[in-house]
Each structure stands twice: as structure tokens, then as C-alpha cells.
Motif scaffolding. Sequence first.
Motif, short mmCIF file in Angstrom:
data_model
loop_
_atom_site.label_atom_id
_atom_site.label_comp_id
_atom_site.label_asym_id
_atom_site.label_seq_id
_atom_site.Cartn_x
_atom_site.Cartn_y
_atom_site.Cartn_z
N ILE A 1 -37.18 1.47 55.13
CA ILE A 1 -37.91 2.72 55.38
C ILE A 1 -37.00 3.75 56.04
CG2 ILE A 1 -39.77 3.75 56.76
CD1 ILE A 1 -41.37 1.16 56.19
N TYR A 2 -36.16 3.30 56.97
CA TYR A 2 -35.24 4.22 57.64
C TYR A 2 -34.31 4.89 56.63
CZ TYR A 2 -31.18 5.86 60.18
OH TYR A 2 -30.15 6.63 60.63
N PHE A 3 -33.66 4.09 55.76
CA PHE A 3 -32.69 4.65 54.83
C PHE A 3 -33.34 5.53 53.77
CE2 PHE A 3 -30.01 1.15 56.48
CZ PHE A 3 -28.98 1.94 56.95
N VAL A 4 -34.49 5.11 53.27
CA VAL A 4 -35.17 5.92 52.25
C VAL A 4 -35.69 7.21 52.87
CG1 VAL A 4 -37.16 6.02 50.70
CG2 VAL A 4 -35.76 3.96 50.78
N SER A 5 -36.32 7.12 54.04
CA SER A 5 -36.87 8.33 54.65
C SER A 5 -35.77 9.27 55.13
CB SER A 5 -37.82 7.99 55.80
OG SER A 5 -37.14 7.31 56.83
N ARG A 6 -34.62 8.72 55.51
CA ARG A 6 -33.50 9.56 55.91
C ARG A 6 -33.04 10.41 54.73
NH1 ARG A 6 -27.80 7.15 57.88
NH2 ARG A 6 -27.68 6.77 55.64
N LYS A 7 -33.00 9.81 53.55
CA LYS A 7 -32.62 10.55 52.34
C LYS A 7 -33.66 11.63 52.02
CE LYS A 7 -30.66 11.39 48.33
NZ LYS A 7 -29.61 12.35 48.26
N LEU A 8 -34.94 11.25 52.10
CA LEU A 8 -36.01 12.22 51.82
C LEU A 8 -35.98 13.36 52.84
CD1 LEU A 8 -38.92 9.76 50.97
CD2 LEU A 8 -37.55 11.10 49.37
N TYR A 9 -35.78 13.04 54.10
CA TYR A 9 -35.73 14.06 55.14
C TYR A 9 -34.54 14.99 54.92
CZ TYR A 9 -35.58 16.27 59.71
OH TYR A 9 -35.57 17.19 60.73
N SER A 10 -33.42 14.43 54.48
CA SER A 10 -32.24 15.24 54.19
C SER A 10 -32.54 16.24 53.07
CB SER A 10 -31.08 14.33 53.79
OG SER A 10 -29.99 15.08 53.33
N ASN A 11 -33.24 15.79 52.03
CA ASN A 11 -33.62 16.69 50.93
C ASN A 11 -34.55 17.79 51.41
OD1 ASN A 11 -32.10 15.14 49.20
ND2 ASN A 11 -33.84 14.03 48.34
N ILE A 12 -35.48 17.45 52.30
CA ILE A 12 -36.41 18.45 52.84
C ILE A 12 -35.65 19.47 53.67
CG2 ILE A 12 -38.29 18.77 54.51
CD1 ILE A 12 -39.40 16.05 53.50
N GLU A 13 -34.73 19.02 54.49
CA GLU A 13 -33.95 19.95 55.32
C GLU A 13 -33.08 20.86 54.46
OE1 GLU A 13 -33.81 20.74 58.69
OE2 GLU A 13 -35.74 19.72 58.48
N LYS A 14 -32.52 20.32 53.39
CA LYS A 14 -31.71 21.14 52.48
C LYS A 14 -32.56 22.22 51.83
CE LYS A 14 -28.71 20.71 48.44
NZ LYS A 14 -28.15 19.79 47.45
N ALA A 15 -33.76 21.86 51.38
CA ALA A 15 -34.66 22.84 50.76
C ALA A 15 -35.10 23.89 51.78
CB ALA A 15 -35.88 22.13 50.17
N ARG A 16 -35.35 23.47 53.02
CA ARG A 16 -35.75 24.42 54.06
C ARG A 16 -34.62 25.41 54.34
NH1 ARG A 16 -34.65 25.89 58.53
NH2 ARG A 16 -33.19 24.22 58.96
N ALA A 17 -33.39 24.91 54.39
CA ALA A 17 -32.24 25.79 54.63
C ALA A 17 -32.06 26.78 53.48
CB ALA A 17 -30.98 24.95 54.82
N GLN A 18 -32.25 26.33 52.25
CA GLN A 18 -32.15 27.23 51.10
C GLN A 18 -33.24 28.29 51.15
OE1 GLN A 18 -32.33 24.42 47.89
NE2 GLN A 18 -30.12 24.18 47.78
#
Length: 150
Positions: free
Chosen positions: A58-75
Motif C-alpha cells: 500500500i505504501y509503494f502503490v499510494s506513493r506512486k499515486l500521490y506523486s501523480n496527483i502532486e504532478k497534476a496539481r503542479a501543472q
Amino acid sequence: MKKLSSPLKLALIFLLFGIIWVLATDFILNASTNNQTIIERFQNYKGILFIVLSALLIYFVSRKLYSNIEKARAQQEEALQRYNVLGMATNDAVWDLNFKTGECFTNRTLQEIFGYAAHELTDNNIWWQNNLHPDDKDRVIGKLNGKLKD
């Protein structure tokens, strides 16, 4: 094909992992011994190990998902900054409609040209529709609604 949501992906990965874990470890444990005492002792260890491995998964999968969310928020933040800079650099009135949410945004120039304060434009979509020329209003709104249905 419809794209799965991130929470659903995470739940399906966890479900699949859990099913494989239970079936595989029970098979291995039953194939390796017939001693019920050993099987019961390893069931406890197996459960603890499942929790630890699940937490890591869960940690590794959610870390990847959170990274994608942060990237979209920054864009999104970068696009908003460009929009604001463009609005300040031009004397054009900008009216922007988000077709998915129905939210409308205007720049300060539009407010100044038409003499409105920002609080007077709380529902920009209604304001826009009310300010269409009466001869064009039905045609324009009809075409817009038709395009939104497509």
C-alpha cells in the motif's frame, strides 16, 4: 475502455494480493507438513507477515499515486499562473467556462470594462447568458448545450 480510479486500483491490487497470499501460503504450508501444531503456529506468523507486506504494498502503490496527483496539481498551478499573467498583460476581457464543472472565471479587465465588482459576478455563466444579445441568445446557448451533450 474506461480508466479505473486510483482508489479502485489500490483496492483491486490489495484484493488480488490478499487472495494470492492466502491460497499460496496455505498450499505451501499444507504441502510441507501434516503437523497441526506447526500449521497453527505458522498461521499466526503468516498473518503478521501478510500485514507487513500489505502495508509495504500500500505504501509503494499510494506513493506512486500521490506523486501523480502532486504532478497534476503542479501543472494546474502553472497553467493558472500563466492564465493570470496573460490576463494582466492584455487589455482583453477573458471569460472562461469549465465545461465539466460549469464553473466560470473572469479576469479583472472584464470586470473593469463592464463595470462590475468581483462579488457581482458570483455566477459568471448566468451573467454571460444574460449579457448575450437577445437575437443571438437562443442560438448560442442551444449550440453550446448541443456541443456539451456530444
